[in-house]
Design a protein around this motif. Structure first.
Motif, mmCIF file in Angstrom:
data_model
loop_
_atom_site.group_PDB
_atom_site.id
_atom_site.type_symbol
_atom_site.label_atom_id
_atom_site.label_comp_id
_atom_site.label_asym_id
_atom_site.label_seq_id
_atom_site.Cartn_x
_atom_site.Cartn_y
_atom_site.Cartn_z
ATOM 1 N N PHE A 85 -3.911 1.219 2.870
ATOM 2 C CA PHE A 85 -2.560 0.802 3.161
ATOM 3 C C PHE A 85 -2.358 0.621 4.672
ATOM 4 O O PHE A 85 -1.761 -0.360 5.135
ATOM 5 C CB PHE A 85 -1.613 1.859 2.588
ATOM 6 C CG PHE A 85 -0.184 1.571 2.795
ATOM 7 C CD1 PHE A 85 0.312 0.303 2.578
ATOM 8 C CD2 PHE A 85 0.681 2.561 3.195
ATOM 9 C CE1 PHE A 85 1.643 0.032 2.766
ATOM 10 C CE2 PHE A 85 2.010 2.306 3.387
ATOM 11 C CZ PHE A 85 2.492 1.034 3.184
ATOM 12 N N ILE A 108 4.697 4.604 -4.384
ATOM 13 C CA ILE A 108 3.720 4.435 -5.458
ATOM 14 C C ILE A 108 2.539 5.384 -5.259
ATOM 15 O O ILE A 108 2.085 6.061 -6.192
ATOM 16 C CB ILE A 108 3.235 2.972 -5.532
ATOM 17 C CG1 ILE A 108 4.385 2.060 -5.957
ATOM 18 C CG2 ILE A 108 2.074 2.830 -6.490
ATOM 19 C CD1 ILE A 108 4.044 0.594 -5.948
ATOM 20 N N PRO A 113 -6.488 5.346 -0.660
ATOM 21 C CA PRO A 113 -5.373 4.399 -0.726
ATOM 22 C C PRO A 113 -4.507 4.409 0.524
ATOM 23 O O PRO A 113 -4.011 3.361 0.935
ATOM 24 C CB PRO A 113 -4.586 4.837 -1.960
ATOM 25 C CG PRO A 113 -5.129 6.149 -2.364
ATOM 26 C CD PRO A 113 -6.494 6.256 -1.807
ATOM 27 N N VAL A 128 -8.940 6.354 -9.805
ATOM 28 C CA VAL A 128 -7.888 5.700 -10.574
ATOM 29 C C VAL A 128 -8.504 4.463 -11.203
ATOM 30 O O VAL A 128 -8.405 3.382 -10.690
ATOM 31 C CB VAL A 128 -6.726 5.299 -9.651
ATOM 32 C CG1 VAL A 128 -5.545 4.868 -10.469
ATOM 33 C CG2 VAL A 128 -6.355 6.454 -8.768
ATOM 34 N N VAL A 144 7.955 1.286 -0.329
ATOM 35 C CA VAL A 144 7.495 1.053 -1.696
ATOM 36 C C VAL A 144 6.084 1.594 -1.888
ATOM 37 O O VAL A 144 5.785 2.298 -2.855
ATOM 38 C CB VAL A 144 7.553 -0.452 -2.019
ATOM 39 C CG1 VAL A 144 6.838 -0.748 -3.310
ATOM 40 C CG2 VAL A 144 8.991 -0.908 -2.081
ATOM 41 N N GLY A 145 5.221 1.285 -0.921
ATOM 42 C CA GLY A 145 3.817 1.661 -1.048
ATOM 43 C C GLY A 145 3.629 3.165 -1.089
ATOM 44 O O GLY A 145 2.945 3.694 -1.967
ATOM 45 N N ARG A 200 -3.370 15.116 -8.067
ATOM 46 C CA ARG A 200 -4.793 14.833 -7.894
ATOM 47 C C ARG A 200 -5.177 15.327 -6.511
ATOM 48 O O ARG A 200 -4.557 14.964 -5.525
ATOM 49 C CB ARG A 200 -5.055 13.330 -7.954
ATOM 50 C CG ARG A 200 -4.888 12.741 -9.325
ATOM 51 C CD ARG A 200 -4.903 11.226 -9.190
ATOM 52 N NE ARG A 200 -4.249 10.611 -10.331
ATOM 53 C CZ ARG A 200 -4.912 9.950 -11.268
ATOM 54 N NH1 ARG A 200 -6.193 9.806 -11.187
ATOM 55 N NH2 ARG A 200 -4.257 9.431 -12.272
ATOM 56 N N VAL A 237 -9.351 5.626 -4.577
ATOM 57 C CA VAL A 237 -9.003 4.632 -5.584
ATOM 58 C C VAL A 237 -10.008 4.589 -6.721
ATOM 59 O O VAL A 237 -9.712 4.080 -7.786
ATOM 60 C CB VAL A 237 -8.861 3.223 -4.981
ATOM 61 C CG1 VAL A 237 -7.557 3.092 -4.269
ATOM 62 C CG2 VAL A 237 -10.027 2.889 -4.101
ATOM 63 N N SER A 258 3.441 9.007 -6.025
ATOM 64 C CA SER A 258 3.639 9.292 -7.444
ATOM 65 C C SER A 258 2.323 9.289 -8.193
ATOM 66 O O SER A 258 2.149 10.027 -9.163
ATOM 67 C CB SER A 258 4.622 8.300 -8.058
ATOM 68 O OG SER A 258 3.948 7.160 -8.494
ATOM 69 N N ILE A 259 1.365 8.485 -7.747
ATOM 70 C CA ILE A 259 0.091 8.448 -8.487
ATOM 71 C C ILE A 259 -0.825 9.592 -8.053
ATOM 72 O O ILE A 259 -1.618 10.101 -8.844
ATOM 73 C CB ILE A 259 -0.607 7.085 -8.291
ATOM 74 C CG1 ILE A 259 -1.687 6.895 -9.354
ATOM 75 C CG2 ILE A 259 -1.216 6.944 -6.919
ATOM 76 C CD1 ILE A 259 -2.248 5.515 -9.369
ATOM 77 N N MET A 260 -0.718 10.034 -6.807
ATOM 78 C CA MET A 260 -1.638 11.035 -6.304
ATOM 79 C C MET A 260 -1.119 12.459 -6.492
ATOM 80 O O MET A 260 -1.810 13.413 -6.173
ATOM 81 C CB MET A 260 -1.931 10.802 -4.818
ATOM 82 C CG MET A 260 -2.733 9.547 -4.582
ATOM 83 S SD MET A 260 -4.225 9.536 -5.585
ATOM 84 C CE MET A 260 -4.730 7.838 -5.494
#
Lengths: 498, 105
Positions: free
Chosen positions: B37, B84, B33, B100, B80-81, B92, B97, B87-89
Motif C-alpha cells: 500500500f 480493509i 499488504p 490470504v 479505505v485501504g 492474523r 498477502v 479488518s482482514i488482518m
C-alpha cells in the motif's frame, strides 16, 4: 480587491439535478441512517430506488434539453452533456435501481441490514456519472476514484466472510496500482499538451502533428492511460483480479461491479480516445485491436475449465468486455457510423443481463452466500422452475441468441465492426461468441438436466423476484422490439467535439 | 571551479519515473499488504512530482492544482485501504498477502 475579480464558473444546477439527487440520497441515508438506528424492513432499499427514480426524471429533462439545444459543455468545459452521456447515465441508474432491489433480501438473509451498502451504491453511481460526463482528465480521475473506492468497500462489505475481505484487499491493491498508471498517463499527456481538458488536448495535438519532439512522452502517456482503462474494464491481460474479486464479493455487489463499473469505464474510454486523441488514431487503434482479440479469446477460453458459477460469469464478463472493445475499435475508423452508439447499447443491455444473472446467483447461493459452485445449481429446475427459466433467459441472451437483448447488442458491435471494414476482428468476435456459448450451456445443463443432491428450498425475497422479473421482461422486450432503443441510440452517434 | 549543473525539467521527470518504478516493483515483489500500500502511495506521489515539474514547462498552473486533487484522492485511499487491511488482518499474526489466498481457480 482580489475577491471582486474572482468569478467562479457558472453552474447549471438544473442540468446537474441527477447528480445532486444521488448526492442528497447518499447524505440522507448516511446521516438519517446513523441517527435513526433501525429503519423498517426494506425502507433502505425503497429509499435508494426512489432516489434513482428522481434522478432518472432529471435525466429525462436533460435528454430533452440536449435534444432541443444541442450538446453543450458546462462548468468551464470540465463536463459535457450529450446523448451518449445521458444514455450511459441511464444505464448506471438502472444498475443501481435493480441492484438495490436485489440487495434488500440479501442483506436481511445475511443479517447485516443497514444503510451503508445502499449509500455506497449511490456514491459509486455518482463516481460513475462523473466519469461519464467528464471532459477533463483530472475530473475523470476523480470520478474513477470515487467509483473505485466505493467498489473496494462494497467488495469487502461481507464482514463475516473471509472471501469477501480477500476480494476487497485484492481489488484495492490492484485497483490502486492501476489508478497510479492511469494518473501517470494523465501527467505525461498534460506535459505534452499543456492541458487536461479533452477538447483542448485535441486542439493542441492536432496542431503539433508534424512536430516529433514530444511524441515519445505522449505515446507513453497514451499507453499508460490505456493500461489504466484496460484494468478497469478487465481486458486481457489486465484481467487477473476479475475472477477472484467477482467470486469473493457479495453476489449483488458483483452484479453491480460488472454493470455500473463497466459502463463508466467504457464510456470514459470512448470519450478520451475519440474526443481527445483522434489525431493519434494510428497509434492507439492497433493497441485496442490487440486488446479486443486477447480479451475475446482469453475470456471465452479460460471460462471453459471453471466450476464456480460466479467465476464463470466473471470470465463471461471479460468476454463481453472484448465485444465492447470491438465496438470501440470500430469507432476508430474513418467511416464509423454507429460504432459509438453500438457501444452504449451494448453496455446498457449487458448491465441488465448481468444484474439479472447475479440476482439468480444471489438467490441460489443461500445463507452465507457461499453456494455458488456448479453443483449447487444442480436440479434448480426442479427446486425453482421459474428461477431456472429466468436464469436460462439471461444465459441465452448473453450467448447472443436472437429474440433476446444480447443478440441486439452483439449484432450492433459486429455490424459496426464490419461497416468499419475491420473484418478480421468481426470474425474473431463471432468465433469467440461460439466458444462462450459452451460456458452458458454448461450452466444451463447443470440447472436443468442434473439431479439435485440437496432438496432445500431456494428462497426468493420479494425485491429480488421483482428485479429478476423486470430483467427478464426487458431482455425479451428489447430482443423482440429493439426499435425504440435503437432510435434513442441513433442520437448518441456523435460526442461533443468529435 | 566545476560549474554546477543546472537541474532541468528532465532531471525531475527522470527522478519521478525512478520513484514510480520503485513503487511499481515494490507492489510486485513485497508481500506485506501495508508495504504494498505504501508503494502505491509512492507511485501516486511520483506522479505528483511529474505534475509540478511539468507545470512550468507548459506555462500554466493546471499541473500544480492537479496535485491537490491527487493528494485528496490519496488520503481517501488511505482511509479505505487501511480499513480493509485492518479488518482482514485482525486476528492474523503474520500479515502477508500469501496467507490470504482462498480465492483461486
Amino acid at each position: 480587491m482580489l475577491a471582486e475579480t474572482l468569478t467562479g464558473p457558472e453552474i447549471p444546477w438544473l442540468d446537474l439535478g441527477w447528480a445532486l439527487t444521488l448526492l442528497a440520497g447518499t447524505s440522507i441515508l448516511l446521516i438519517v441512517g446513523a441517527i435513526v438506528p433501525r429503519w423498517r424492513h426494506g425502507l433502505y432499499a425503497t429509499f435508494t430506488v426512489l432516489t434513482t427514480v428522481v434522478s432518472f426524471v432529471f435525466l429525462v429533462v436533460l435528454w430533452g434539453r440536449v435534444t432541443d439545444d444541442g450538446m453543450a459543455s458546462a462548468i468551464s468545459k470540465s463536463i459535457v452533456f450529450d446523448h451518449f452521456a445521458v444514455l450511459s447515465l441511464v444505464a448506471v441508474l438502472v444498475s443501481v435501481f435493480l441492484t438495490a432491489l436485489v440487495t434488500d433480501g440479501f442483506l436481511r438473509r445475511e443479517e447485516y441490514d443497514g444503510p451503508e451498502m445502499y449509500a455506497l451504491y449511490l456514491t459509486a453511481a455518482l463516481g460513475a456519472s462523473v466519469m461519464i460526463v467528464a471532459n477533463d482528465l483530472i475530473v475523470l480521475f476523480l470520478g474513477l476514484e470515487t467509483l473505485s473506492l466505493s467498489l473496494y468497500l462494497l467488495a469487502a462489505s461481507h464482514r463475516r466472510k473471509t472471501e469477501s475481505q480477500e476480494a476487497g484487499l485484492k481489488y484495492f491493491v490492484l485497483g490502486g496500482f492501476a489508478s497510479a498508471f492511469f494518473l501517470y498517463g494523465i501527467a505525461l499527456i498534460y506535459g505534452v499538451s499543456g492541458t487536461t481538458n479533452l477538447l483542448e488536448i485535441n486542439g493542441t495535438l492536432r496542431g503539433s502533428i508534424d512536430v516529433n519532439t514530444n511524441d515519445a512522452l505522449l505515446l507513453i502517456g497514451i499507453g499508460l492511460l490505456i493500461v489504466g482503462f484496460a484494468f478497469k474494464v478487465s481486458a486481457v491481460p489486465f484481467q487477473v483480479w476479475t475472477p477472484d474479486v467477482y467470486q469473493g464479493a457479495p453476489s449483488p455487489v458483483t452484479g453491480f461491479m460488472a454493470s455500473a463499473g463497466k459502463v463508466a469505464a467504457f464510456a470514459a474510454l470512448v470519450r478520451v480516445l475519440i474526443v481527445a486523441l483522434p489525431s493519434r488514431i494510428d497509434d492507439w487503434q492497433p493497441v485496442i485491436w490487440v486488446l479486443a482479440v486477447l480479451t475475446l479469446v482469453g475470456g471465452s477460453v479460460m471460462a471453459v475449465v471453471q466450476t464456480n458459477v460466479k467465476r464463470m460469469l466473471a470470465f463471461s464478463s471479460i468476454s463481453h468486455a472484448g465485444f465492447i472493445l470491438v465496438g470501440v475499435e470500430a469507432s476508430a475508423h474513418a467511416n464509423r457510423t454507429d460504432a459509438v452508439s453500438s457501444v452504449v447499447v451494448y453496455l446498457f443491455l449487458y448491465s441488465v443481463l448481468v444484474i439479472g444473472s447475479f440476482a439468480v446467483v444471489t438467490a441460489v447461493s443461500g445463507r452465507g452466500d457461499g453456494a455458488t459452485s456448479l453443483d449447487d445449481l444442480r436440479g434448480l429446475a426442479r427446486r425453482r422452475p421459474v428461477l431456472a427459466l429466468a436464469l436460462t433467459v439471461f444465459l441465452i441472451a448473453q450467448a447472443g441468441v436472437p429474440a433476446t437483448s444480447g443478440f441486439i447488442a452483439k449484432f450492433g458491435v459486429i455490424t459496426a465492426s464490419v461497416d468499419a471494414e475491420s473484418y478480421a476482428l468481426a470474425i474473431i468476435a463471432m468465433l469467440a461468441a461460439v466458444i462462450a456459448a459452451y460456458l452458458y450451456l454448461r450452466i444451463m445443463v447443470s440447472a436443468w438436466l442434473s439431479e439435485s443432491s440437496d432438496e432445500s428450498a431456494v428462497e426468493i425475497p420479494r425485491g429480488l423476484g421483482l428485479a429478476v422479473a423486470l430483467c427478464v421482461v426487458f431482455t425479451i422486450a428489447v430482443g423482440v422490439y429493439p426499435g425504440w432503443l435503437l432510435t434513442l441510440a441513433d442520437k448518441a452517434t456523435t460526442l461533443l467535439g468529435a | 571551479m566545476i560549474a554546477a549543473a543546472e537541474p532541468t525539467t528532465t532531471w525531475y521527470l527522470l527522478l519521478s519515473a525512478l520513484l514510480f518504478v520503485i513503487g511499481m516493483v515494490g507492489v510486485m515483489i513485497r508481500r506485506n499488504p501495508l508495504v504494498m500500500f505504501m508503494c502505491i502511495e509512492l507511485m501516486l506521489n511520483a506522479v505528483n512530482l511529474s505534475f509540478v515539474s511539468l507545470a512550468p514547462r507548459v506555462a500554466n498552473i493546471d499541473g500544480q492544482t492537479a496535485v491537490f486533487f491527487v493528494m485528496v484522492v490519496a488520503a481517501a485511499e488511505v482511509v479505505v485501504g487501511l480499513g480493509i487491511i485492518v479488518s482482514i488482518m485482525r486476528g492474523r499474526t503474520h500479515a502477508t498477502v500469501d496467507d490470504v489466498a482462498e480465492l483461486k481457480g
